[in-house]
Design a protein around this motif. Structure first.
Motif, PDB file in Angstrom:
ATOM      1  N   MET A   1     -18.354 -53.067  -7.121  1.00 13.10           N
ATOM      2  CA  MET A   1     -18.503 -53.219  -5.181  1.00 13.10           C
ATOM      3  C   MET A   1     -18.783 -54.943  -5.442  1.00 13.10           C
ATOM      4  N   ASP A   2     -17.674 -56.390  -4.583  1.00 12.35           N
ATOM      5  CA  ASP A   2     -17.337 -57.768  -4.302  1.00 12.35           C
ATOM      6  C   ASP A   2     -17.986 -57.577  -3.738  1.00 12.35           C
ATOM      7  N   ALA A   3     -18.287 -59.098  -3.913  1.00 11.04           N
ATOM      8  CA  ALA A   3     -19.083 -59.734  -2.089  1.00 11.04           C
ATOM      9  C   ALA A   3     -18.964 -59.679  -1.105  1.00 11.04           C
ATOM     10  N   ALA A   4     -17.876 -59.089  -0.902  1.00 13.69           N
ATOM     11  CA  ALA A   4     -17.760 -58.694   0.516  1.00 13.69           C
ATOM     12  C   ALA A   4     -18.311 -57.487   0.602  1.00 13.69           C
ATOM     13  N   GLN A   5     -18.136 -56.586   0.253  1.00 13.66           N
ATOM     14  CA  GLN A   5     -18.813 -55.284   0.027  1.00 13.66           C
ATOM     15  C   GLN A   5     -20.255 -55.201   0.211  1.00 13.66           C
ATOM     16  N   TYR A   6     -20.662 -56.262  -0.244  1.00 11.11           N
ATOM     17  CA  TYR A   6     -22.289 -56.105  -0.453  1.00 11.11           C
ATOM     18  C   TYR A   6     -22.759 -56.677   1.045  1.00 11.11           C
ATOM     19  N   ILE A   7     -21.906 -57.741   1.167  1.00  6.05           N
ATOM     20  CA  ILE A   7     -21.714 -58.280   2.404  1.00  6.05           C
ATOM     21  C   ILE A   7     -22.105 -57.405   3.518  1.00  6.05           C
ATOM     22  N   ARG A   8     -20.792 -56.541   3.869  1.00  8.44           N
ATOM     23  CA  ARG A   8     -21.170 -55.284   4.817  1.00  8.44           C
ATOM     24  C   ARG A   8     -21.883 -55.009   4.499  1.00  8.44           C
ATOM     25  N   ARG A   9     -22.611 -54.227   3.799  1.00  4.93           N
ATOM     26  CA  ARG A   9     -23.557 -52.989   3.027  1.00  4.93           C
ATOM     27  C   ARG A   9     -24.982 -53.606   3.597  1.00  4.93           C
ATOM     28  N   HIS A  10     -25.234 -54.826   3.002  1.00  2.00           N
ATOM     29  CA  HIS A  10     -27.303 -55.009   2.951  1.00  2.00           C
ATOM     30  C   HIS A  10     -27.033 -56.569   4.430  1.00  2.00           C
ATOM     31  N   HIS A  11     -26.300 -57.503   4.884  1.00  2.00           N
ATOM     32  CA  HIS A  11     -26.618 -57.878   5.420  1.00  2.00           C
ATOM     33  C   HIS A  11     -25.585 -58.140   6.801  1.00  2.00           C
ATOM     34  N   ARG A  12     -26.517 -57.876   7.467  1.00  2.00           N
ATOM     35  CA  ARG A  12     -26.037 -57.044   8.391  1.00  2.00           C
ATOM     36  C   ARG A  12     -26.192 -58.012   9.989  1.00  2.00           C
ATOM     37  N   HIS A  13     -26.178 -59.411  10.113  1.00  8.07           N
ATOM     38  CA  HIS A  13     -27.236 -59.742  10.670  1.00  8.07           C
ATOM     39  C   HIS A  13     -26.405 -60.248  11.983  1.00  8.07           C
ATOM     40  N   ILE A  14     -26.833 -59.800  13.332  1.00  4.58           N
ATOM     41  CA  ILE A  14     -26.127 -60.184  14.380  1.00  4.58           C
ATOM     42  C   ILE A  14     -27.347 -61.235  15.455  1.00  4.58           C
ATOM     43  N   ALA A  15     -26.381 -62.060  15.437  1.00  2.00           N
ATOM     44  CA  ALA A  15     -26.256 -63.077  16.384  1.00  2.00           C
ATOM     45  C   ALA A  15     -26.227 -62.943  17.276  1.00  2.00           C
ATOM     46  N   GLY A  16     -27.471 -63.462  17.923  1.00  2.00           N
ATOM     47  CA  GLY A  16     -27.336 -63.435  19.661  1.00  2.00           C
ATOM     48  C   GLY A  16     -26.235 -64.767  20.096  1.00  2.00           C
ATOM     49  N   ARG A  17     -26.381 -64.430  21.274  1.00  2.00           N
ATOM     50  CA  ARG A  17     -26.540 -66.124  21.832  1.00  2.00           C
ATOM     51  C   ARG A  17     -27.422 -67.083  21.371  1.00  2.00           C
ATOM     52  N   GLN A  18     -26.899 -68.666  21.269  1.00  2.00           N
ATOM     53  CA  GLN A  18     -27.608 -69.685  20.991  1.00  2.00           C
ATOM     54  C   GLN A  18     -28.106 -69.377  19.995  1.00  2.00           C
ATOM     55  N   GLN A  19     -27.493 -68.371  18.441  1.00  2.00           N
ATOM     56  CA  GLN A  19     -27.828 -68.171  17.125  1.00  2.00           C
ATOM     57  C   GLN A  19     -27.234 -68.707  16.541  1.00  2.00           C
ATOM     58  N   CYS A  20     -27.011 -68.800  14.942  1.00  2.00           N
ATOM     59  CA  CYS A  20     -25.457 -69.068  13.849  1.00  2.00           C
ATOM     60  C   CYS A  20     -26.758 -68.036  12.720  1.00  2.00           C
ATOM     61  N   ALA A  21     -25.689 -67.337  11.941  1.00  2.00           N
ATOM     62  CA  ALA A  21     -25.114 -66.448  10.784  1.00  2.00           C
ATOM     63  C   ALA A  21     -24.660 -66.572  10.551  1.00  2.00           C
ATOM     64  N   SER A  22     -24.462 -66.432   9.112  1.00  2.00           N
ATOM     65  CA  SER A  22     -23.409 -67.031   7.730  1.00  2.00           C
ATOM     66  C   SER A  22     -24.537 -66.310   7.048  1.00  2.00           C
ATOM     67  N   ALA A  23     -23.644 -66.735   5.625  1.00  4.84           N
ATOM     68  CA  ALA A  23     -23.802 -66.120   3.764  1.00  4.84           C
ATOM     69  C   ALA A  23     -23.537 -66.861   3.224  1.00  4.84           C
ATOM     70  N   VAL A  24     -24.286 -66.451   1.580  1.00  3.33           N
ATOM     71  CA  VAL A  24     -24.269 -68.140   0.426  1.00  3.33           C
ATOM     72  C   VAL A  24     -23.985 -66.975  -0.426  1.00  3.33           C
ATOM     73  N   VAL A  25     -23.285 -67.612  -1.265  1.00  2.00           N
ATOM     74  CA  VAL A  25     -23.039 -66.430  -2.283  1.00  2.00           C
ATOM     75  C   VAL A  25     -22.880 -67.574  -3.588  1.00  2.00           C
ATOM     76  N   LYS A  26     -23.382 -66.656  -4.883  1.00  2.29           N
ATOM     77  CA  LYS A  26     -23.916 -67.402  -6.178  1.00  2.29           C
ATOM     78  C   LYS A  26     -24.165 -67.243  -7.327  1.00  2.29           C
ATOM     79  N   HIS A  27     -22.681 -67.469  -8.310  1.00  5.63           N
ATOM     80  CA  HIS A  27     -22.958 -66.517  -9.023  1.00  5.63           C
ATOM     81  C   HIS A  27     -23.363 -66.996 -10.389  1.00  5.63           C
ATOM     82  N   ILE A  28     -24.992 -65.942 -10.896  1.00  4.95           N
ATOM     83  CA  ILE A  28     -25.652 -66.926 -12.267  1.00  4.95           C
ATOM     84  C   ILE A  28     -25.593 -66.414 -13.615  1.00  4.95           C
ATOM     85  N   LYS A  29     -25.276 -67.073 -14.294  1.00  3.91           N
ATOM     86  CA  LYS A  29     -24.915 -66.274 -16.046  1.00  3.91           C
ATOM     87  C   LYS A  29     -26.004 -66.179 -16.789  1.00  3.91           C
TER      88      LYS A  29
END
Length: 176
Positions: A1-29
């Motif tokens: 799976m790629d990052a977009a698929q993981y985000i769709r699967r596990h990171h389903r924040h629904i922002a209401g009015r006066q809210q913001c939502a986002s995601a940050v991705v990091k690759h670690i060696k």
């Protein structure tokens, strides 16, 4: 799976009015088990989060447990009270909710997931942290998301540094 698929699967924040939502991705060696060993320690966030000076737990390390963290100077806060919402050692998912503190992060929730990947032919880890939070009065959606993403990027950079250092120490440890 790629990052977009993981985000769709596990990171389903629904922002209401006066809210913001986002995601940050990091690759670690570093292998996923090393990264997860740091992330899962809800009781010791200061091991990799540079803005936390101290953490005091109320209760054990269970869903619903609460931690009080002291924030280092330089940020617009001194304390934060956070509740463990999800800790899944099989899927490598950590969820927290901020429930108090002297800051402007109201109704803040985050999900952090770690996933194995191969980086330059070696075991690595894809880390994704997503959030939803109220937009404070006087701020814009962009201002709020920019600030939160900046904090998360600092935390994930530190997580990367600590994890990669641990991985090197394990690789160079003498055999008994």
């Amino acid at each position: 799976m790629d990052a977009a698929q993981y985000i769709r699967r596990h990171h389903r924040h629904i922002a209401g009015r006066q809210q913001c939502a986002s995601a940050v991705v990091k690759h670690i060696k570093a292998p996923v088990d090393i990264v997860w060993s740091l992330v899962r320690r809800f009781d010791q966030p200061q091991k990799y989060k540079p803005f936390i000076s101290r953490c005091t737990m109320r209760g054990g390390l269970n869903i619903g447990s609460v931690r009080e963290v002291n924030v280092k100077s330089g940020l617009p806060a001194t304390t934060s009270t956070e509740r463990l919402e999800l800790l899944d050692d099989k899927e490598h998912i950590l969820g927290i909710k901020i429930v108090g503190g002297d800051h402007r992060l109201k109704n803040y929730s985050s999900i952090l997931t770690v996933h194995p990947e191969v980086i330059e032919g070696r075991s690595g880890t894809l880390v994704i942290e997503s959030f939803v939070v109220d937009i404070p009065n006087g701020n814009t959606n962009d201002d709020t998301c920019y600030f939160i993403k900046g904090l998360i990027n600092c935390n994930l950079k530190s997580l990367s540094d600590v994890s990669e250092r641990m991985a090197v120490q394990i690789q160079t440890a003498p055999l008994a």
